[in-house]
Motif scaffolding. Sequence first.
Motif, PDB file in Angstrom:
ATOM      1  N   LYS A   1      16.618  41.978  93.399  1.00  0.00           N
ATOM      2  CA  LYS A   1      16.137  43.512  93.506  1.00  0.00           C
ATOM      3  C   LYS A   1      16.577  44.307  92.369  1.00  0.00           C
ATOM      4  O   LYS A   1      15.839  45.093  91.774  1.00  0.00           O
ATOM      5  CB  LYS A   1      16.571  44.346  95.065  1.00  0.00           C
ATOM      6  CG  LYS A   1      15.921  43.762  96.169  1.00  0.00           C
ATOM      7  CD  LYS A   1      16.163  44.606  97.494  1.00  0.00           C
ATOM      8  CE  LYS A   1      15.405  44.057  98.638  1.00  0.00           C
ATOM      9  NZ  LYS A   1      15.795  44.630 100.117  1.00  0.00           N
ATOM     10  N   LEU A   2      17.894  44.345  92.152  1.00  0.00           N
ATOM     11  CA  LEU A   2      18.411  44.940  90.921  1.00  0.00           C
ATOM     12  C   LEU A   2      17.708  44.488  89.690  1.00  0.00           C
ATOM     13  O   LEU A   2      17.362  45.266  88.902  1.00  0.00           O
ATOM     14  CB  LEU A   2      19.809  44.778  90.989  1.00  0.00           C
ATOM     15  CG  LEU A   2      20.572  45.605  91.800  1.00  0.00           C
ATOM     16  CD1 LEU A   2      22.214  45.042  91.907  1.00  0.00           C
ATOM     17  CD2 LEU A   2      20.456  47.149  91.892  1.00  0.00           C
ATOM     18  N   LEU A   3      17.540  43.204  89.483  1.00  0.00           N
ATOM     19  CA  LEU A   3      16.986  42.689  88.234  1.00  0.00           C
ATOM     20  C   LEU A   3      15.211  43.067  88.281  1.00  0.00           C
ATOM     21  O   LEU A   3      14.966  43.568  87.306  1.00  0.00           O
ATOM     22  CB  LEU A   3      16.874  41.182  88.399  1.00  0.00           C
ATOM     23  CG  LEU A   3      18.199  40.463  88.073  1.00  0.00           C
ATOM     24  CD1 LEU A   3      18.328  38.842  88.166  1.00  0.00           C
ATOM     25  CD2 LEU A   3      18.760  40.754  86.406  1.00  0.00           C
ATOM     26  N   LYS A   4      14.792  43.298  89.369  1.00  0.00           N
ATOM     27  CA  LYS A   4      13.531  43.615  89.509  1.00  0.00           C
ATOM     28  C   LYS A   4      13.371  45.017  89.038  1.00  0.00           C
ATOM     29  O   LYS A   4      12.402  45.667  88.351  1.00  0.00           O
ATOM     30  CB  LYS A   4      12.745  43.513  90.804  1.00  0.00           C
ATOM     31  CG  LYS A   4      11.441  43.766  90.725  1.00  0.00           C
ATOM     32  CD  LYS A   4      10.869  43.458  92.219  1.00  0.00           C
ATOM     33  CE  LYS A   4       9.338  43.804  92.285  1.00  0.00           C
ATOM     34  NZ  LYS A   4       8.610  43.426  93.405  1.00  0.00           N
ATOM     35  N   GLN A   5      14.182  46.040  89.712  1.00  0.00           N
ATOM     36  CA  GLN A   5      14.109  47.315  89.234  1.00  0.00           C
ATOM     37  C   GLN A   5      14.353  47.441  87.709  1.00  0.00           C
ATOM     38  O   GLN A   5      13.915  48.212  87.140  1.00  0.00           O
ATOM     39  CB  GLN A   5      15.367  48.147  90.013  1.00  0.00           C
ATOM     40  CG  GLN A   5      14.864  48.166  91.616  1.00  0.00           C
ATOM     41  CD  GLN A   5      16.001  48.822  92.435  1.00  0.00           C
ATOM     42  OE1 GLN A   5      16.829  48.885  91.808  1.00  0.00           O
ATOM     43  NE2 GLN A   5      15.761  48.767  93.643  1.00  0.00           N
ATOM     44  N   GLY A   6      15.318  46.852  87.295  1.00  0.00           N
ATOM     45  CA  GLY A   6      15.816  46.883  85.881  1.00  0.00           C
ATOM     46  C   GLY A   6      14.578  46.403  84.942  1.00  0.00           C
ATOM     47  O   GLY A   6      14.461  46.997  83.827  1.00  0.00           O
ATOM     48  N   SER A   7      13.663  45.611  85.333  1.00  0.00           N
ATOM     49  CA  SER A   7      12.594  45.070  84.356  1.00  0.00           C
ATOM     50  C   SER A   7      11.668  46.144  84.532  1.00  0.00           C
ATOM     51  O   SER A   7      10.900  46.524  83.590  1.00  0.00           O
ATOM     52  CB  SER A   7      11.981  43.804  84.877  1.00  0.00           C
ATOM     53  OG  SER A   7      11.759  43.980  86.247  1.00  0.00           O
ATOM     54  N   VAL A   8      11.360  46.874  85.499  1.00  0.00           N
ATOM     55  CA  VAL A   8      10.414  47.971  85.855  1.00  0.00           C
ATOM     56  C   VAL A   8      10.776  49.011  84.886  1.00  0.00           C
ATOM     57  O   VAL A   8       9.959  49.696  84.141  1.00  0.00           O
ATOM     58  CB  VAL A   8      10.404  48.361  87.582  1.00  0.00           C
ATOM     59  CG1 VAL A   8       9.536  49.791  87.268  1.00  0.00           C
ATOM     60  CG2 VAL A   8       9.678  47.319  87.936  1.00  0.00           C
ATOM     61  N   LYS A   9      12.011  49.332  84.801  1.00  0.00           N
ATOM     62  CA  LYS A   9      12.589  50.287  83.868  1.00  0.00           C
ATOM     63  C   LYS A   9      12.134  50.123  82.334  1.00  0.00           C
ATOM     64  O   LYS A   9      11.996  50.983  81.816  1.00  0.00           O
ATOM     65  CB  LYS A   9      14.101  50.659  84.173  1.00  0.00           C
ATOM     66  CG  LYS A   9      14.263  51.232  85.757  1.00  0.00           C
ATOM     67  CD  LYS A   9      15.763  51.649  85.610  1.00  0.00           C
ATOM     68  CE  LYS A   9      16.230  52.351  86.989  1.00  0.00           C
ATOM     69  NZ  LYS A   9      17.805  52.230  87.477  1.00  0.00           N
TER      70      LYS A   9
END
Length: 677
Positions: A668-676
């Motif tokens: 989830k954190l990786l996904k949030q980072g990629s979105v940012k």
Amino acid sequence: MARDLPIGNGNVLVNFDAHYNLRDIYFPYVGQENQALDHLSHFGVWTAEDFFWIDHPELSKKASYLNDSMVTNVECTYNRLGLALLIRDGVDVQENVLVRKVVVENRWDRDRKVKLYFHLDLHLYGNGVGDTVYYDPELKSLVFYKGHRYMSLSCKSGEGVESAPTSFAIGQKELNRLEGTWRDAEDGQLGRNPIAQGSVDGTIELELNVPANSKKEAWFWVCFARDMKEIQKLERSVRASSPHLLLQRTYNYWHQWLEQDRHELSILDEELASFYRRSLLIIRTNTDNRGAIMAANDSDIMKFARDTYSYMWPRDGALISHALDRSGYYALTRKFFNFCKRGLAAEGYLLHKYNPDGSVGSSWHPWINARGEKQLPIQEDETALVLYALWHHHRLAGTLKEAQDDYEKFVIPAADFMTRYTDASGLPLPSHDLWEERYGVHLFTVASVYGGLLAAAAFAEYFQDKLRGMHYRDKAERMKAAVEGQMTAEGRFVRSLYWNEEKRIYEQDLTLDASMYAVFDFGLFPVDDPRVEATMKAIRERLWVKTEVGGISRYTNDYYHQMTKDIEKVPGNPWFICTLWYAEYVIAVAKSEQDLEEAEGLLRWTVEHALPSGVLAEQVHPFTGDPLSVSPLTWSHASFVKVVQEYVSKLKWFRHQQRDREDESDAKLLKQGSVKR
């Protein structure tokens, strides 16, 4: 005196007492024919300054096993005489030979002569009538014999010279005030009488010259056979290969044997893992190569009842086999199930207990009741649990395709008996309880019969025997409904029902009993059933021994080896199996790794109350923690093995769940980072 450090190979079993005196020698079956019959065989040391036996109070000892093996490791120190001994014993895994290695250390600054004395006090066939012992000049051994039981006692130094005692003594004992030839050794001079018959014993001497501040090695061995030709063959084999090779291959074998265990013990700390391995080895010492799993082989109990625990109880054997099967020792347990298949009565039940050779053991269960009517002298759980364990054996071993003979010769007759042996409500008819004290309908028995019937149904369904499968399941469900209707009170389950002949009804026994854990362990009711929870909570609160020793007793006001009438504080002596049953419950209901801490504490309690060697007795003294009754009790060790297996499984599951959650969070954190980005 508690037995300690058992060693064996499935044909020969040797027990030592707490002083490391040799006390029990079983051959040719584990548990049958104690050729020593609890009589003490001595080991002594002579020096010019003094003589001592191994049980001398000035001799300090540290006794254990050599790493994870079935070879003993006993370190002895006698400071006043400047001597140290290292003694290692093992029963060879290929031949019926007991091998003893002795390393003598001279800690003084001068050369010394040291004489070692190995004494055997035998009662061949378990009695001291008509034995013979003589010195054989060709073997240079003492040979004991009677009928088809032969034993030889031999020795050699570690310097490669031909084996031979430097002297020997042969004589009579237990008559005319004669104590035995061991007394002859105390002056360092043996009489060399060449032969004796009747009630006899023998001692051999091995003299060593030990330089200052040096060590010397000595070897002793005892061969077991049924005739003189076999003794001669064994003696030649030992001398040709050397006793050192026998002890080394025995050590190596048990290390390899332990590697068969399927469980990931690295998840445990080393103390618990080591005790688990030790328990497996001790279980093996009490298992005969022909399939009998013996309850215990401590002859000291004979002083109380003139009988022993050296029998195969089908219940003990089934639960022990189940633990071994979970470890992966299928070939060993296969022999146990074959043993039970041979012992099954034509009516489909197993009797109270059996001798290792398959004959029926002694019993106190009558064949008639108080009215003179026939009743079966059985504990029905013993039949049911073998059936239950047999299903799991084939399932775990992956051998269901090979189970047709078991199904036809054991499962069908046993299950058919259990379906017939019921009353109108569906409950099993009365039989003796697992403690062998009461005759009635017992929760432990009902739970085991329920589990056995479900196992029989699973067998039937596998072999496409659909009608039988439906019949067995229907009987099991009727039994469960009858328990709900008749064996609950005060929000929990009751121990037993007893038939009141005058009232023509069953009356409930509300006594708390640790064996009531079976209600969830064999699947009668789920572990989260409120009545199971209430039952187990009451067991923990009211059967816990409220002394510094702790542990859980069998039941309220247990009379067996009772140490106090203060049952509020000590409802009974703490038993290892009962304490571990509660640990099973704690593991079963655990919802997190933290919930397992109590179970881990109970495992550690078990380890802390074992003998230093790792041997578990049946029970311990509620105030001192000393072993009571027999030791080792095989069932105690099997219970520890099973609980550790369940603990490891649950702990692994929790940690996998935690890793899955962490991986999901990282994703989830990786996904949030990629979105940012």
